[in-house]
Every structure is written in C-alpha cells, then in structure tokens.
Motif scaffolding. Structure first.
Motif, short mmCIF file in Angstrom:
data_model
loop_
_atom_site.label_atom_id
_atom_site.label_comp_id
_atom_site.label_asym_id
_atom_site.label_seq_id
_atom_site.Cartn_x
_atom_site.Cartn_y
_atom_site.Cartn_z
N ILE A 62 1.00 -1.56 -0.02
CA ILE A 62 -0.17 -0.18 -0.43
C ILE A 62 0.85 1.17 0.17
CG2 ILE A 62 -1.37 1.51 1.13
CD1 ILE A 62 -2.64 -1.32 2.02
N ARG A 63 1.83 0.92 0.68
CA ARG A 63 3.15 2.69 1.09
C ARG A 63 3.46 2.75 -0.27
NH1 ARG A 63 3.41 0.45 7.17
NH2 ARG A 63 5.48 -0.27 5.46
N ALA A 64 4.00 1.37 -1.19
CA ALA A 64 5.03 1.52 -2.30
C ALA A 64 3.78 2.64 -3.26
CB ALA A 64 5.66 0.13 -2.79
N ILE A 65 2.49 1.92 -2.91
CA ILE A 65 1.82 2.41 -4.34
C ILE A 65 1.13 4.05 -4.07
CG2 ILE A 65 -0.82 2.15 -5.24
CD1 ILE A 65 -0.30 -1.05 -4.56
N GLU A 66 0.94 4.65 -3.00
CA GLU A 66 0.44 5.44 -2.45
C GLU A 66 1.42 6.28 -2.94
OE1 GLU A 66 -0.92 5.21 1.48
OE2 GLU A 66 -2.93 4.40 1.02
N LYS A 67 2.93 5.94 -2.75
CA LYS A 67 4.68 7.21 -2.72
C LYS A 67 4.13 7.10 -4.38
CE LYS A 67 7.45 5.58 0.93
NZ LYS A 67 8.64 5.14 1.89
N TYR A 68 3.87 6.36 -4.79
CA TYR A 68 4.05 6.23 -6.59
C TYR A 68 3.57 7.34 -6.48
CZ TYR A 68 3.79 5.03 -11.27
OH TYR A 68 3.68 5.25 -13.17
N ALA A 69 1.58 7.51 -6.73
CA ALA A 69 0.90 7.56 -7.22
C ALA A 69 0.90 9.59 -6.19
CB ALA A 69 -0.48 6.90 -6.31
N ASN A 70 1.69 9.70 -4.78
CA ASN A 70 2.02 10.42 -4.89
C ASN A 70 3.18 11.30 -5.46
OD1 ASN A 70 -0.38 11.52 -3.35
ND2 ASN A 70 0.15 9.22 -1.77
N GLY A 71 3.55 10.44 -6.39
CA GLY A 71 4.47 11.36 -7.00
C GLY A 71 6.13 11.49 -6.39
N GLU A 101 -5.84 -6.21 -6.42
CA GLU A 101 -5.09 -5.77 -7.83
C GLU A 101 -5.55 -5.16 -8.85
OE1 GLU A 101 -3.95 -10.05 -8.30
OE2 GLU A 101 -3.14 -10.57 -6.29
N VAL A 102 -6.35 -5.57 -8.69
CA VAL A 102 -7.36 -4.56 -9.82
C VAL A 102 -7.48 -3.03 -10.22
CG1 VAL A 102 -9.70 -4.36 -11.33
CG2 VAL A 102 -8.95 -6.32 -10.85
N TYR A 103 -7.31 -3.06 -8.91
CA TYR A 103 -7.12 -1.30 -8.63
C TYR A 103 -5.51 -0.75 -8.61
CZ TYR A 103 -12.08 -0.32 -7.64
OH TYR A 103 -12.91 -0.10 -7.26
N ASP A 104 -5.11 -1.59 -7.90
CA ASP A 104 -3.14 -2.01 -8.03
C ASP A 104 -3.14 -0.88 -9.62
OD1 ASP A 104 -3.03 -1.98 -6.03
OD2 ASP A 104 -1.91 -3.36 -5.88
N GLU A 105 -3.48 -2.44 -10.52
CA GLU A 105 -3.03 -1.61 -11.23
C GLU A 105 -4.06 -0.44 -12.54
OE1 GLU A 105 -1.30 -3.31 -13.85
OE2 GLU A 105 -0.48 -4.87 -12.14
N ALA A 152 -9.45 6.31 -8.28
CA ALA A 152 -8.85 5.17 -8.07
C ALA A 152 -8.23 4.97 -6.46
CB ALA A 152 -8.32 5.06 -8.95
N LEU A 153 -7.87 6.42 -6.22
CA LEU A 153 -7.02 6.07 -4.71
C LEU A 153 -7.77 6.02 -3.32
CD1 LEU A 153 -4.34 8.56 -5.09
CD2 LEU A 153 -4.19 5.99 -4.94
N ILE A 154 -8.89 7.03 -3.54
CA ILE A 154 -10.38 6.37 -2.82
C ILE A 154 -10.26 5.18 -2.38
CG2 ILE A 154 -12.84 6.80 -1.99
CD1 ILE A 154 -12.12 10.06 -3.03
N SER A 155 -11.24 4.53 -3.47
CA SER A 155 -11.88 2.97 -3.70
C SER A 155 -10.26 2.13 -3.30
CB SER A 155 -11.83 2.29 -5.24
OG SER A 155 -12.81 3.98 -6.43
N PHE A 156 -9.05 2.17 -3.58
CA PHE A 156 -8.04 1.36 -3.77
C PHE A 156 -8.16 1.50 -2.14
CE2 PHE A 156 -4.11 2.02 -2.43
CZ PHE A 156 -3.32 0.12 -2.92
#
Length: 324
Positions: free
Chosen positions: A65-74, A121-125, A150-154
């Motif tokens: 989760i933290r890795a995807i959130e960091k990536y989403a936030n740049g 995984e779907v929301y990750d993609e 997407a992040l809210i659903s995530f």
C-alpha cells in the motif's frame, strides 16, 4: 487361601494394596500433568506457522500500500515501485497458501481475503495505469480526478483487506482461547481425579478398618457368649472355626478347652458312680461283718454261760460226793 492368613498379614496386604493403588494413580496423574505442562508450553510459546503468515501478510500488504501511495503521489519512480509491489505480492501469495493449509482458520475467511486481494490487484493496476497516463501527459504533479477516485477506492479495498486479516487473526485467537480453556479444564479434571483417588483411598482404609474391627468384635463376642454359658453349666457350647487366623486359633483353643472340660466332667461322673458303687459294696460288707460279729459275740456269751453252768454242776457234784 485368604482365610489362612493372619490378621496382621491381612491388614498389611490391604493397606499395601491401597498404597499401591494410590501410587499408581499418582504416577498416572503425574504423567498426565507432564503432558498438560508440555501442552501449556506449546500453547504459550509455540505459534502456528499460519499465524505468523497472517502477520507477515499484513506487513507485506502494508508495504504494498505504501509503495503504491508513494508512487501515486509522485514520491517514488515506477521501476522501484513495481519491484516493491511484485515482491510484496509474491510474499502475500505465499502467506495465503500457508494460511489456507491451516485448520485453525475458517475457509470462508481465507476465500474472502483472496477475493478482496484480487479486487485490490485490479485497483493497483488502475492506479498504475492512471499514474502512467499522467506521467506521459507531463501531469505527474497534478492528480487527476480519476486517479483520486481510484485511490479512494483503493483505500476502501485496503480497509476491507485489513478487516478480513483481523478476522483471520481473531480465528487464531479464538482457537488459542479454546486450547487454553481445554487446558484449564484438563487441570481441573486432574485435580478432581487426584482428590478423588485420595478420598477413595481414605474411605477404603476406613472401611477396611471398620470391617476388620466388626469382624474381630463379632468373633470375640461369640467366644465371650460361649464362655458365659459354659460358666453357667452349659458344657455343650462350641465356637465355629471359620478361619485360620488368630481368631480361628482362639476359637479352636476354646473348643479344645470345652472338650477337655466336658471330658473331665464325664470322668468325674464315672468316678463318682464308681465310688458310689464301691461305697455301697463296702456298706454291705460292713453290715454283714457287724451281723457276723453280733452272731459271734452271742455264741461266745452262751458258751461262757454254759461253762459257768457246767462249773456249777461240777461243784455241786463234788459237794455231793464229799457229803456221802
């Protein structure tokens, strides 16, 4: 065979049997307690591998989760994020397999977790795709409404995953509580068993002592009653001999004494009868002797009188002869 044993031997055998039974019961309970002690160590110190897998899965999921959130936030690049996500997903899949192999977790909870992770995984993609699209459009510093949604659903899916993980953890806790409850019940049962064995041993000892005392008292009372009746003249009294212990020996000795007394009485009666007959014979002989004596004395008196008469007649004859 038991009747042939002495009273002391019977008591020693009885109490030895009670002690042996008590020792066996104590040894069995000690073995049982050792087993329970080992089980308690297992309950307290040993954690099921599946339970460790649940905690590892939660940690791997949080890393994901933290890795995807960091990536989403740049705050992280794509390559680093994908590497972390792929590593976390591999660990998550391995942990789920460990959890599925455990009998301590409800299968529906594991299946629910797998379904939610598939949605995750779907929301990750989807987050990856939206972020890649923003980067390609040079809008990586601006979060689009689709990416935000997407992040809210995530986040919502992640919350479900965490909730399901907590449910699975509760399964393990519940199982541990059941083990602890079973262990406590076993301890209580063992305490009751030990108490029961000691109480049963004490009751058995008291019963044996009571039965022995009553048996001795009854046997001695029979001998006493027979002796009292004998003292009143009833020499036919005998005590039944039912054993070869001290009471049996006492009964045999009493019966022997009674036989000797009866025989002595019979001998006395025979002697008395013989003496009576001899006395009667003696009295008859004395009477005959007295009668003979009386006859003899009477004859002697008559002889004396005759001699006197003869002497008188002789003197008278002599006088007449002299006078003529």
């Amino acid at each position: 065979m038991i009747k042939n044993l002495k009273i002391r031997t019977k008591l020693l055998l009885t109490f030895s049997l009670i002690i042996v039974v008590s020792i066996i019961a104590i040894v069995i309970n000690f073995i049982h307690l050792s087993s329970l002690s080992q089980k308690s160590v297992h309950i307290i110190n040993i954690v099921d591998p599946a339970e460790n897998a649940v905690f590892d899965l939660r940690n791997s999921f949080n890393v994901d989760i933290r890795a995807i959130e960091k990536y989403a936030n740049g705050f992280a690049d794509l390559e680093e994020t994908e590497k972390i996500v792929h590593s976390s997903e591999a660990k998550i899949e391995s942990d789920i397999k460990k959890i599925e192999s455990s009998d301590l977790v409800h299968p529906e909870h594991v299946q629910s977790l797998r379904n939610i992770l598939e949605k995750d995984e779907v929301y990750d993609e989807k987050v990856f795709d939206l972020k890649k699209s923003a980067i390609n459009n040079s809008d990586q510093l601006i979060m689009s409404p689709d990416l935000r949604q997407a992040l809210i659903s995530f986040d919502l899916i992640n919350a479900e995953v965490k909730k399901t993980i907590e449910v699975i953890i509760d399964d393990f806790k519940q199982h541990k509580k059941e083990d602890e409850s079973e262990f406590e019940n076993s301890i209580n049962h063992n305490k009751l068993l030990i108490a029961g064995v000691f109480i049963a041993s004490i009751i058995t000892a008291l019963l044996v002592a009571l039965i022995t005392a009553l048996t001795l008292s009854a046997s001695i009372r029979k001998v006493r009653d027979a002796a009292l009746k004998m003292s009143k003249g009833d020499l036919s009294q005998r005590v039944p001999v039912k054993s070869r212990d001290e009471i049996g020996e006492l009964s045999s000795a009493f019966n022997q004494m009674a036989d000797n007394i009866s025989k002595s009485q019979e001998d006395l009666k025979k002697n008395d009868e013989q003496l009576r007959l001899e006395k009667a014979n003696l009295d008859q002989k004395v009477e005959e002797l007295e009668r003979f004596n009386r006859l003899t004395v009477g004859r002697e008196l008559k002889m004396i009188e005759l001699k006197k008469e003869i002497k008188a007649l002789q003197e008278l004859k002599n006088k007449r002869a002299n006078s003529s």
